[in-house]
Design an enzyme around this catalytic site. Structure first.
Site, PDB file in Angstrom:
ATOM      1  CB  CYS A 165      36.892  47.465  47.251  1.00  0.00           C
ATOM      2  SG  CYS A 165      38.344  45.877  47.279  1.00  0.00           S
ATOM      3  CG  ASP A 221      41.242  46.132  39.632  1.00  0.00           C
ATOM      4  OD1 ASP A 221      42.416  45.072  40.125  1.00  0.00           O
ATOM      5  OD2 ASP A 221      40.711  46.312  39.779  1.00  0.00           O
ATOM      6  CG  HIS A 259      41.405  47.731  42.725  1.00  0.00           C
ATOM      7  ND1 HIS A 259      39.872  47.271  42.199  1.00  0.00           N
ATOM      8  CD2 HIS A 259      41.167  47.781  44.689  1.00  0.00           C
ATOM      9  CE1 HIS A 259      39.091  46.649  43.611  1.00  0.00           C
ATOM     10  NE2 HIS A 259      39.922  46.865  44.330  1.00  0.00           N
TER      11      HIS A 259
END
Length: 291
Positions: A165, A221, A259
């Site tokens: 991330c 995502d 994600h």
């Protein structure tokens, strides 16, 4: 900048004893609840715990894991955290690499700004921590971490960086450093507004890569669009033919995957893509001479 002391410096690993003599760490409140799928890598055969890197009058906290009783220089992996900082999942990832023979180091880049664990939402962490952690500071910390590794059993000819991330974006930036041999970016943001703290994004530095990067992304995502992934692929393709790092970089997209699919402690975890991504990560570092 004031130096960190045991009194005023947050205990970034939230240490708790799992077993006698073993270091355990907590999870970030904003990432809760912790799922039963969370992987727990033991300490058998490892030396693992918190240390510090002296940077002038500042001490950068790091979580370090390595095989016990090593007599030769070890390949180095720098593990760059999510926005939640160095908590149990990141420490566990470091131990996973150490079990494979790496000197794994997870720097806590956020201590100057504060403690992500003081905030209960992602929005608060971005406002109070991420926005106050500029890229140039992070890159300086990465350089200090690499230098520390070279003085503490690491082989500086075999340095890799991987991040998740927020750390995925940083991995792309780190791949511009001459000391880095390869990077693996897990769902790191590729484009964004340019600010004094974030003047360039991965799409802007594709032609400046010194090390090839494997990018691992989720097709579902909601925060990183497939359009931005294609922009990054195009930027890599436009790099000069002599830039082998850019030309050899690869982006993999897992269809219908959200994600944070590698974060086994969160609801976003997807076992199939996570295991495949991990295998690709290890193969990437091997292919590029990190181990």
């Amino acid at each position: 900048m004031k130096s960190n002391t045991p009194l005023n410096r947050r205990t970034f690993l939230k240490t708790s004893a799992l077993t006698a003599g073993a270091m355990g760490v907590g999870f970030a409140p904003a990432s809760m609840p912790v799922m039963a799928a969370a992987i727990k890598t033991d300490f058998v055969g490892l030396e693992a715990g918190e240390q510090n890197i002296q940077m002038g009058d500042y001490q950068l906290p790091i979580y370090v894991a390595r095989p016990q009783n090593t007599k030769t220089s070890l390949p180095v992996i720098i593990v760059v955290s999510e926005i939640f900082g160095v908590h149990e999942h990141i420490a566990d990832v470091a131990r996973r690499f150490a079990k494979l023979g790496y000197l794994a180091i997870a720097p806590d880049f956020f201590t100057r700004a504060g403690d992500p664990n003081n905030y209960g939402s992602i929005a608060e962490i971005f406002t109070n921590i991420i926005s106050k952690t500029p890229d140039d500071q992070v890159i300086a910390d990465l350089k200090a971490t690499i230098a520390w590794a070279g003085k503490n059993g690491g082989d500086l000819k075999r340095v890799g960086v991987t991040g998740f991330c927020w750390g995925g974006r940083i991995t792309w930036l780190a791949a511009t450093l001459p000391q880095v041999r390869a990077g693996v970016a897990w769902y790191g943001r590729l484009i964004g507004d340019k600010t004094p703290g974030n003047p360039l994004h991965p799409v802007d530095i594709a032609a400046q890569l010194h090390a090839p990067v494997l990018g691992l992304y989720g097709g579902a995502d909601t925060g990183i669009s497939l359009e931005s992934v294609e922009q990054m692929r195009a930027a890599l393709a436009k790099a000069a033919p002599t830039n082998l790092a850019a030309k050899e970089s690869v982006i993999v997209v897992y269809p219908d995957t959200p994600h944070a699919f590698h974060a086994d402690y969160r609801e976003s975890y997807r076992e199939g893509p996570a295991k495949d991504g991990w295998a690709k990560c290890l193969a990437w570092f091997k292919k590029n001479g990190v181990i």
